[in-house]
Design an enzyme around this catalytic site. Structure first.
Site, PDB file in Angstrom:
ATOM      1  N   CYS A 176       0.814  -1.226   0.000  1.00  0.00           N
ATOM      2  CA  CYS A 176       0.000   0.000   0.000  1.00  0.00           C
ATOM      3  C   CYS A 176       0.843   1.270   0.000  1.00  0.00           C
ATOM      4  O   CYS A 176       0.296   2.369   0.052  1.00  0.00           O
ATOM      5  CB  CYS A 176      -0.964   0.009   1.177  1.00  0.00           C
ATOM      6  SG  CYS A 176      -0.156   0.342   2.747  1.00  0.00           S
ATOM      7  N   CYS A 200       1.693  -3.844   8.624  1.00  0.00           N
ATOM      8  CA  CYS A 200       1.421  -2.484   8.169  1.00  0.00           C
ATOM      9  C   CYS A 200       0.103  -2.008   8.778  1.00  0.00           C
ATOM     10  O   CYS A 200      -0.903  -2.700   8.683  1.00  0.00           O
ATOM     11  CB  CYS A 200       1.342  -2.492   6.653  1.00  0.00           C
ATOM     12  SG  CYS A 200       0.770  -0.939   5.958  1.00  0.00           S
ATOM     13  N   CYS A 232      -2.661  -1.342   5.737  1.00  0.00           N
ATOM     14  CA  CYS A 232      -3.336  -2.394   4.959  1.00  0.00           C
ATOM     15  C   CYS A 232      -3.348  -3.739   5.679  1.00  0.00           C
ATOM     16  O   CYS A 232      -3.969  -4.683   5.187  1.00  0.00           O
ATOM     17  CB  CYS A 232      -2.676  -2.544   3.591  1.00  0.00           C
ATOM     18  SG  CYS A 232      -1.060  -3.330   3.634  1.00  0.00           S
ATOM     19  N   CYS A 275      12.606  -7.563  12.552  1.00  0.00           N
ATOM     20  CA  CYS A 275      13.097  -8.502  11.551  1.00  0.00           C
ATOM     21  C   CYS A 275      12.051  -8.570  10.441  1.00  0.00           C
ATOM     22  O   CYS A 275      10.985  -9.149  10.619  1.00  0.00           O
ATOM     23  CB  CYS A 275      13.289  -9.860  12.225  1.00  0.00           C
ATOM     24  SG  CYS A 275      13.965 -11.103  11.147  1.00  0.00           S
TER      25      CYS A 275
HETATM   26 ZN   LIG Z   1       0.579  -1.626   3.783  1.00  0.00          ZN
END
Ligand SMILES: [Zn+2]
Length: 161
Positions: free
Chosen positions: A79, A124, A127, A148
Site C-alpha cells: 500500500c 502495516c 493495509c 526482523c
Molecule cells: Zn501496507
C-alpha cells in the site's frame, strides 16, 4: 457480606469485559486499505502475497534489501505506506532486513485475527500486510529492538540527495 458480593460481581464484570474486548479487537482491527484476497493476488507477486497476506517468511538472505545501505525510506510493498527509515537499519546477520525502530504509528503489532498473528508479529497499520516480527535482541546502544522484516514486503524509495 455485601462487599464480598459486589467484589464478586465486579470480578465477573471484568472477566466478561475482557473477553468482550477480545472479540471487539478481533473485529475492530480494520485497515484504511482493504482489499479482497483476489484483488491482493492480482496486485502482488506470489512471494509478496505469501508474506504479506499469508504471514509467510521469505528465505533468509534472499532479499536484495538485506544488504541495502542506501539512504531512503522503506515503504509497504502492498500500500506504499512509509514504514522504516534507512538510518534505523542495521546488519543483524540474520539474513533479513533489520531495523531498530519503525516509523511510529505506521506499523501495528500482533493481535489475533484471521492471519493468525502472534504477539511479536508486526504488520502495516494501513493495509494489515504482514511484515515480520519484533525481537528484544537489537542494538543495545539504540532501542534494543530488532524489527526482523521480510524484504519482499518492502519497497525501497531512495532519498533524492
Ligand atoms: Zn501496507
Amino acid at each position: 457480606m455485601r462487599k464480598i458480593i459486589s467484589l464478586f460481581v465486579l470480578a465477573l464484570f471484568f472477566s466478561c469485559n475482557s473477553s468482550a474486548q477480545k472479540n471487539e479487537t478481533k473485529e475492530k482491527e480494520t485497515f484504511a486499505v482493504t482489499k479482497t484476497d483476489k484483488e491482493w493476488k492480482e496486485q502482488l507477486t506470489e512471494k509478496q502475497y505469501y508474506v504479506l497476506r499469508e504471514a509467510g517468511t521469505e528465505r533468509p538472505f534472499s532479499s536484495a534489501l538485506n544488504k541495502n545501505y542506501e539512504k531512503g525510506v522503506y515503504h509497504c510493498a502492498a500500500c506504499d505506506t512509509p514504514l522504516f527509515k534507512s538510518e534505523h537499519k542495521f546488519d543483524s546477520g540474520t539474513g533479513w532486513p533489520s531495523f531498530d525502530r519503525e516509523i511510529e504509528g505506521n506499523v501495528a503489532y500482533g493481535t489475533d485475527n484471521k492471519l493468525g498473528y502472534s504477539r511479536d508479529e508486526e504488520h502495516c497499520a494501513t493495509c494489515g500486510g504482514h511484515l515480520g516480527h519484533i525481537f528484544n535482541d537489537g542494538p543495545k546502544e539504540t532501542t534494543g529492538k530488532r524489527h526482523c522484516i521480510n524484504g519482499v514486503a518492502l519497497k525501497f524509495v531512495p532519498s533524492e540527495e
